[in-house]
Design an enzyme around this catalytic site. Structure first.
Site, mmCIF file in Angstrom:
data_model
loop_
_atom_site.group_PDB
_atom_site.id
_atom_site.type_symbol
_atom_site.label_atom_id
_atom_site.label_comp_id
_atom_site.label_asym_id
_atom_site.label_seq_id
_atom_site.Cartn_x
_atom_site.Cartn_y
_atom_site.Cartn_z
ATOM 1 N N ASP A 155 32.077 48.748 38.681
ATOM 2 C CA ASP A 155 32.969 49.622 38.186
ATOM 3 C C ASP A 155 33.346 49.990 36.635
ATOM 4 O O ASP A 155 33.441 48.925 35.926
ATOM 5 C CB ASP A 155 34.211 48.962 39.084
ATOM 6 C CG ASP A 155 35.524 49.962 39.006
ATOM 7 O OD1 ASP A 155 35.155 51.055 39.410
ATOM 8 O OD2 ASP A 155 36.705 49.523 39.093
ATOM 9 N N HIS A 160 44.175 56.835 31.712
ATOM 10 C CA HIS A 160 44.404 55.744 32.451
ATOM 11 C C HIS A 160 44.343 54.434 31.514
ATOM 12 O O HIS A 160 45.206 53.647 31.387
ATOM 13 C CB HIS A 160 43.243 55.535 33.357
ATOM 14 C CG HIS A 160 43.380 54.198 34.029
ATOM 15 N ND1 HIS A 160 44.697 53.768 35.140
ATOM 16 C CD2 HIS A 160 42.802 53.104 34.174
ATOM 17 C CE1 HIS A 160 44.343 52.515 35.209
ATOM 18 N NE2 HIS A 160 43.144 52.061 34.933
ATOM 19 N N GLU A 175 43.431 52.131 43.176
ATOM 20 C CA GLU A 175 42.678 52.811 42.011
ATOM 21 C C GLU A 175 41.895 54.138 42.825
ATOM 22 O O GLU A 175 40.877 53.923 43.425
ATOM 23 C CB GLU A 175 41.886 51.921 41.483
ATOM 24 C CG GLU A 175 42.573 50.955 40.417
ATOM 25 C CD GLU A 175 42.030 50.266 39.374
ATOM 26 O OE1 GLU A 175 40.557 50.173 39.543
ATOM 27 O OE2 GLU A 175 42.278 49.587 38.489
ATOM 28 N N GLU A 218 39.331 56.702 42.731
ATOM 29 C CA GLU A 218 38.026 56.636 41.824
ATOM 30 C C GLU A 218 36.784 57.597 42.285
ATOM 31 O O GLU A 218 36.976 57.994 43.716
ATOM 32 C CB GLU A 218 37.521 55.220 41.696
ATOM 33 C CG GLU A 218 38.329 54.285 41.209
ATOM 34 C CD GLU A 218 37.679 53.147 40.788
ATOM 35 O OE1 GLU A 218 36.577 52.902 40.480
ATOM 36 O OE2 GLU A 218 38.367 52.064 40.335
ATOM 37 N N ASP A 255 39.417 51.329 44.868
ATOM 38 C CA ASP A 255 39.273 50.069 44.303
ATOM 39 C C ASP A 255 40.713 49.219 44.338
ATOM 40 O O ASP A 255 41.317 49.210 43.435
ATOM 41 C CB ASP A 255 38.592 49.995 42.955
ATOM 42 C CG ASP A 255 38.167 48.781 42.457
ATOM 43 O OD1 ASP A 255 37.660 47.800 43.449
ATOM 44 O OD2 ASP A 255 38.204 48.274 41.411
ATOM 45 N N ARG A 260 47.627 43.370 41.104
ATOM 46 C CA ARG A 260 47.793 43.418 39.616
ATOM 47 C C ARG A 260 48.385 42.092 39.064
ATOM 48 O O ARG A 260 48.289 41.545 38.051
ATOM 49 C CB ARG A 260 48.979 44.443 39.215
ATOM 50 C CG ARG A 260 48.372 45.947 39.568
ATOM 51 C CD ARG A 260 47.364 46.087 38.765
ATOM 52 N NE ARG A 260 46.700 47.734 39.128
ATOM 53 C CZ ARG A 260 45.507 48.195 38.659
ATOM 54 N NH1 ARG A 260 44.747 47.519 38.005
ATOM 55 N NH2 ARG A 260 45.280 49.516 38.733
ATOM 56 N N GLN A 313 45.316 39.697 38.731
ATOM 57 C CA GLN A 313 44.526 40.333 37.418
ATOM 58 C C GLN A 313 45.220 40.045 36.187
ATOM 59 O O GLN A 313 44.483 39.592 35.226
ATOM 60 C CB GLN A 313 44.415 42.043 37.388
ATOM 61 C CG GLN A 313 43.688 42.487 36.476
ATOM 62 C CD GLN A 313 43.454 43.977 36.837
ATOM 63 O OE1 GLN A 313 44.117 44.592 37.649
ATOM 64 N NE2 GLN A 313 42.871 44.680 35.946
ATOM 65 N N LYS A 360 40.182 41.965 42.231
ATOM 66 C CA LYS A 360 39.302 43.341 42.492
ATOM 67 C C LYS A 360 38.196 42.936 43.789
ATOM 68 O O LYS A 360 38.008 43.928 44.572
ATOM 69 C CB LYS A 360 38.681 43.836 41.525
ATOM 70 C CG LYS A 360 39.400 44.083 40.369
ATOM 71 C CD LYS A 360 39.849 45.454 40.280
ATOM 72 C CE LYS A 360 40.499 45.996 39.018
ATOM 73 N NZ LYS A 360 40.894 47.395 39.027
ATOM 74 N N THR A 412 36.915 47.136 48.316
ATOM 75 C CA THR A 412 36.760 48.193 47.876
ATOM 76 C C THR A 412 36.419 49.385 48.882
ATOM 77 O O THR A 412 35.138 49.114 49.574
ATOM 78 C CB THR A 412 35.566 48.092 46.706
ATOM 79 O OG1 THR A 412 35.992 47.393 45.714
ATOM 80 C CG2 THR A 412 35.556 49.731 45.956
ATOM 81 N N GLU A 459 50.585 52.974 36.938
ATOM 82 C CA GLU A 459 50.728 53.953 36.053
ATOM 83 C C GLU A 459 51.960 54.824 36.660
ATOM 84 O O GLU A 459 52.642 55.341 36.069
ATOM 85 C CB GLU A 459 49.497 54.799 35.958
ATOM 86 C CG GLU A 459 48.604 54.417 35.218
ATOM 87 C CD GLU A 459 47.359 55.227 34.982
ATOM 88 O OE1 GLU A 459 47.444 56.076 34.082
ATOM 89 O OE2 GLU A 459 46.494 55.371 35.708
#
Length: 405
Positions: free
Chosen positions: A114, A121, A188, A190, A222, A226, A229, A242, A246, A347
């Protein structure tokens, strides 16, 4: 101009003749998974119409391994079958309604990498985590940053996502880390690249060999915890935050279908090392949409990505790392310059400080149990058509009770 197909393709279908994305399906009343291509509101059984056992498998890998010349030849054969009316009677019995089949993970994932390829971002994350400092880290515009994920937890679209548990940052110095279900579960949005032909260990793959190794493009979500993380990522980066799931879309759009979507990537602000310079542009004009419980919340533009799929591939192998059939590498969160173009909740809600207001009167900082997220995308196709990628979707289930803390 491409000849018209005799197959029924509803106006505005994401699967016109110019697309022909590959997937793996099981027809209604059958138990045997096999390879198909989407055309209009149907999926065509490729093994049956070509009489080729390469496609009589529950994964695309045997076909992917055959290489670019074979990929091009099969695409031409399928196009001929679907445009020449003389084949209609023989092909029609092998067209299955899309809404009556079961779709599966389209390929066996060998390795998963990834990346972190969106400048918008990365800059937004930098502003949140390092206020008052430079948003981008010093190396960001010199190399595509990435990490190795977990191939075994790449799952098909529609697979439920169980809320993960893990350690969290202690409330005060000297305290034990917290532990429990993630309270800041995120998405996420992607774009993924699927490797067909491998490479020898010790031999880098240049940007000019991108189309010889990469078969096609898919959508990826993904999922990210948070709070987990934030505690684990220093000094080695994402791990348990993560690796729990996925999600991948069921259709792989061949690179040939995206010729009309190729664009010049954003202007580079720094000189690049020779291995990252492209002899041809591999930016892609893909337009994503993220829906939360059916409500559109973001429309990220992939054309704004700083690093292209070809550059990511070159960087991934410049140290001599080999490619294998079925390797998947993803772009990282796709975000654009505008607030409505951000590809993750972190975000969109600015770290939870500005929750999203939903049409049902509720709000979200991060995902709640029962939430369902769907990501779709389109791109310009040949002859003025629109190329669709299907969708990647997942619903959040509660954390598993009884785990040791």
């Amino acid at each position: 101009m491409t000849a018209a197909t005799w197959a029924e393709v509803p106006k505005g279908s994401p699967f016109p003749l110019q697309n022909l994305p590959y997937g793996v399906f099981t027809p209604a009343g059958d138990t045997r998974a096999r390879v198909g291509v989407a055309i209009g509101a149907h999926v065509l059984d490729v093994a049956a119409v070509l009489g080729d056992d390469t496609f009589a498998h529950g994964a695309l890998n045997p076909f992917l391994a055959q290489g670019r010349a074979r990929w091009t030849a099969v695409r031409a054969e399928l196009t001929a079958l679907l445009t020449d009316a003389r084949h209609r009677a023989a092909v029609t019995p092998h067209l299955h309604p899309l809404d009556a089949v079961t779709l599966h993970l389209p390929f066996e994932v060998a390795d998963y990498v990834d990346f972190y390829a969106s400048e918008h971002h990365a800059a937004n994350v930098g502003r949140m985590f390092r206020p008052g400092a430079e948003p981008l880290t010093p190396q960001w515009k010199h190399l595509p940053i990435g990490y190795h994920g977990r191939a075994g937890t790449v799952v098909a679209s529609g697979t439920p996502v169980v809320r993960p548990c893990g350690q969290k940052k202690p409330g005060a110095a000297g305290e034990l880390p917290g532990f429990g279900p993630s309270a800041r579960l995120d998405i996420e949005a992607e774009v993924g690249f699927v490797v067909g032909t491998g490479s020898a260990l010790g031999t880098p793959v240049g940007t000019d060999a991108f189309a010889e190794h990469v078969f096609g493009v898919c959508l990826v979500n993904d999922w990210s915890a948070r709070d987990v993380q934030a505690w684990e990522y220093v000094p080695l980066g994402p791990f348990l935050a993560k690796s729990f799931a996925t999600s991948v879309s069921p259709w792989i759009v061949p690179l040939e279908a995206l010729e009309a979507a190729r664009v010049t990537p954003p202007e580079r602000a720094h000189a690049l090392r020779p291995y990252l310079r492209e002899t041809e542009d591999w930016g892609l004009d893909l337009r994503l949409e993220v829906r939360l419980n059916g409500q559109p919340v973001s429309r990220p533009p992939f054309s704004a990505m700083y690093w292209t799929g070809a550059q990511m591939l070159a960087h991934m192998t410049v140290n001599g790392a080999s490619l294998r059939t079925g390797d998947l590498y993803a772009s990282g969160t796709v975000s654009g310059p505008e607030p409505g173009e951000r590809g993750c909740l972190m975000e969109l809600t600015w770290g939870g400080e500005e929750p999203l207001k939903l049409a049902d009167g509720t709000s979200r900082a991060f995902l709640e149990d029962g939430d369902e997220v769907t990501i779709t995308a389109t791109a310009p196709g040949a002859d003025g058509t629109v190329i669709g990628f299907g969708e990647v979707t997942g619903k959040i289930l509660p954390a598993v009770a009884g785990g040791r803390s």
